[in-house]
Design a protein around this motif. Structure first.
Motif, mmCIF file in Angstrom:
data_model
loop_
_atom_site.group_PDB
_atom_site.id
_atom_site.type_symbol
_atom_site.label_atom_id
_atom_site.label_comp_id
_atom_site.label_asym_id
_atom_site.label_seq_id
_atom_site.Cartn_x
_atom_site.Cartn_y
_atom_site.Cartn_z
ATOM 1 N N LEU A 8 0.830 -1.207 0.000
ATOM 2 C CA LEU A 8 0.000 0.000 0.000
ATOM 3 C C LEU A 8 0.860 1.251 0.000
ATOM 4 C CD1 LEU A 8 -2.820 -1.065 2.494
ATOM 5 C CD2 LEU A 8 -2.993 -0.841 0.027
ATOM 6 N N ASP A 9 1.966 1.212 0.716
ATOM 7 C CA ASP A 9 2.858 2.391 0.746
ATOM 8 C C ASP A 9 3.448 2.644 -0.631
ATOM 9 O OD1 ASP A 9 2.314 2.703 3.401
ATOM 10 O OD2 ASP A 9 4.098 1.608 4.101
ATOM 11 N N ARG A 10 3.888 1.582 -1.308
ATOM 12 C CA ARG A 10 4.449 1.759 -2.651
ATOM 13 C C ARG A 10 3.399 2.301 -3.609
ATOM 14 N NH1 ARG A 10 7.009 -3.191 -1.359
ATOM 15 N NH2 ARG A 10 5.431 -4.338 -2.554
ATOM 16 N N LEU A 11 2.164 1.776 -3.514
ATOM 17 C CA LEU A 11 1.095 2.251 -4.384
ATOM 18 C C LEU A 11 0.800 3.721 -4.143
ATOM 19 C CD1 LEU A 11 -1.098 1.641 -6.461
ATOM 20 C CD2 LEU A 11 -2.602 0.922 -4.584
ATOM 21 N N PHE A 12 0.771 4.147 -2.885
ATOM 22 C CA PHE A 12 0.513 5.552 -2.566
ATOM 23 C C PHE A 12 1.630 6.448 -3.086
ATOM 24 C CE2 PHE A 12 0.738 9.195 0.353
ATOM 25 C CZ PHE A 12 -0.539 9.704 0.185
ATOM 26 N N ALA A 13 2.858 5.942 -3.030
ATOM 27 C CA ALA A 13 3.995 6.729 -3.526
ATOM 28 C C ALA A 13 3.890 6.908 -5.040
ATOM 29 C CB ALA A 13 5.304 6.040 -3.153
ATOM 30 N N LYS A 14 3.471 5.857 -5.737
ATOM 31 C CA LYS A 14 3.312 5.966 -7.188
ATOM 32 C C LYS A 14 2.217 6.956 -7.549
ATOM 33 C CE LYS A 14 5.011 1.392 -8.489
ATOM 34 N NZ LYS A 14 4.692 0.092 -9.126
ATOM 35 N N LEU A 15 1.090 6.954 -6.797
ATOM 36 C CA LEU A 15 0.013 7.898 -7.076
ATOM 37 C C LEU A 15 0.494 9.336 -6.922
ATOM 38 C CD1 LEU A 15 -3.007 6.113 -5.324
ATOM 39 C CD2 LEU A 15 -2.571 6.319 -7.772
ATOM 40 N N VAL A 16 1.262 9.588 -5.903
ATOM 41 C CA VAL A 16 1.806 10.945 -5.698
ATOM 42 C C VAL A 16 2.725 11.320 -6.841
ATOM 43 C CG1 VAL A 16 3.239 12.359 -4.179
ATOM 44 C CG2 VAL A 16 1.539 10.785 -3.201
#
Length: 435
Positions: A8-16
């Motif tokens: 989830l952290d990696r996915l949130f970083a990609k969205l940003v």
């Protein structure tokens, strides 16, 4: 849980990251277009006039192409259709009428009476008076057994009975003259009655040697021959081969074919329909179709409805009778039965194809005097052979039968050209039987 949280952290970083990248590209695009937006503010009349004079032929050509395209579009797509013009339909005016309530079932034909002819005594067949498949009448002589012994025994006992009767009459005269006692008269009477009873018994025994048909019907295959030994049991002895000389069966089977019965079952849910309005003095009527061609149809009446429901099939057995004058129907044939269980009085019936099934249930489109349709919900109480009995509309309403596609409440309609010169199509339920 640690793996899920890291994903989830990696996915949130990609969205940003995608957000920042999109913002940067929009800013770059704005910087490129901003000079041109500034030049649009500088456009004035002389500049526009010079541009038109310079490219006048090109502008004229574009206008001609646009005009021709507009006319072509109007030709192939008329304004009436684009604006939702009248839709072609076929309609009819509903009326109240009486509709027979019919229950469909399948069954088999069964004989009204079937009799297996078997001997009452053990004897040999002397003569056969019928042929295979012959029509016989009630009381007709079928077989004669060897009756010589039984006839002699009967004649002997008959003579003894006659002699005992004469002895009784003579004793009666002697009692009147006081030559014998009353006890002697009573003994003579008892002897006469006993002898007569023995003679009648011998007569009955003799009658067993003449086998007659108990019913009207058609004989089947004769299973015995002159000289065959028959026994007073279910076994009929026949000379079939040197090793097998007996077979189990009857001498012949007589089957009544006219009239013939049809036995079928009706579901448990239809039992109240039959029994509610049934009159005891008016039998229910049936139409029976024999075979798959549908040509052989017979009309008859219900004989009996069974007094219990079979729990294994949740149905009740029904037996009806139909005429068979030409003897074309044989027992065991497949039959389709239409049972006229009741008559629905003053109901509204419409073709089933006029009913539309929508999310809110079943509905029909009613056409008003301005040729606009209104969707009305209806309840179907009975369906049969393309006809439905409904509630929810009134007699005299004009409903849409064909052309219901894409109709909505308020849609404009017009009757099909082929029916303009004719009256609205009549409801066919008056000639068709409901289901």
């Amino acid at each position: 849980m640690s793996k899920i949280e890291s994903s989830l952290d990696r996915l949130f970083a990609k969205l940003v990251h995608f957000k920042d990248m999109g913002k940067a590209r929009l800013c770059a695009l704005w910087q490129k277009l901003s000079p041109y937006l500034g030049q649009l503010k500088k456009i004035d009349y002389p500049t526009t006039k010079a541009f038109v004079i310079r490219f006048k032929w090109r502008i004229l050509l574009v206008l001609i192409v646009l005009y021709a395209g507009s006319k072509t579009y109007d030709y192939y797509f008329p304004a009436s259709k684009k604006a939702g013009g009248p839709q072609v339909i076929t309609s009819l005016v509903v009326e109240k009428k009486d509709i027979p309530l019919v229950i469909e079932a399948t069954g088999t034909t069964v004989s009204n009476s079937i009799v297996d002819i078997r001997p009452m005594v053990t004897n040999t067949v002397s003569k056969i008076h019928i042929k295979d498949g012959e029509e016989v009448k009630e009381g007709q002589l079928l077989f004669t057994l060897d009756d010589r012994n039984d006839k002699a025994n009967y004649e002997k006992l008959k003579a003894l009975a006659d002699d005992a009767q004469k002895q009784y009459l003579r004793a009666k005269e002697l009692v009147e003259k006081n030559f014998i006692s009353k006890a002697g008269l009573e003994t003579s009477l008892a002897n006469a009655k006993s002898a007569q009873a023995a003679a009648r018994s011998a007569e009955v025994q003799l009658s067993f040697d003449s086998i007659r048909s108990p019913i009207n019907g058609r004989a089947g295959i004769v299973n015995v021959f002159p000289g065959s030994l028959v026994q007073a049991s279910n076994v009929v002895t026949t000379a079939t081969s040197s090793t097998a000389t007996s077979s189990v069966g009857s001498m012949v089977t007589i089957t009544q074919l006219n009239p013939i019965n049809v036995q079928f079952v009706i579901p448990e849910k239809d039992i109240p329909i039959i029994l509610e309005n049934r009159k005891s003095d008016v039998p229910l009527t049936v139409k029976v179709t024999i075979g798959n061609t549908g040509k052989n149809t017979y009309e008859g009446q219900v004989l009996v409805i069974d007094n219990q429901v079979d729990p294994l099939i949740a149905a009740v057995r029904v037996k009806a009778q139909i005429p068979n004058d030409k003897l074309e129907v044989l027992p065991g044939q497949f039959a389709r039965v239409s049972l006229n269980a009741n008559t629905l009085k003053d109901v509204i019936s419409v073709p089933t194809q006029a009913i539309v099934i929508g999310p809110a249930g079943r509905l029909v489109y009613v056409v008003d005097k301005d040729d606009k349709v209104t969707a009305k919900q209806v309840k179907v109480s009975y369906e049969y052979l393309g006809t439905s009995v409904i509630t929810g509309i009134n007699a005299g309403d004009r409903i849409v039968v064909e052309g219901k596609q894409n109709l909505r409440t308020g849609s404009k309609v017009r009757e099909a050209k082929s029916s303009k010169s004719e009256k609205p199509p009549a409801d066919k339920t008056s000639s068709a039987e409901p289901k």
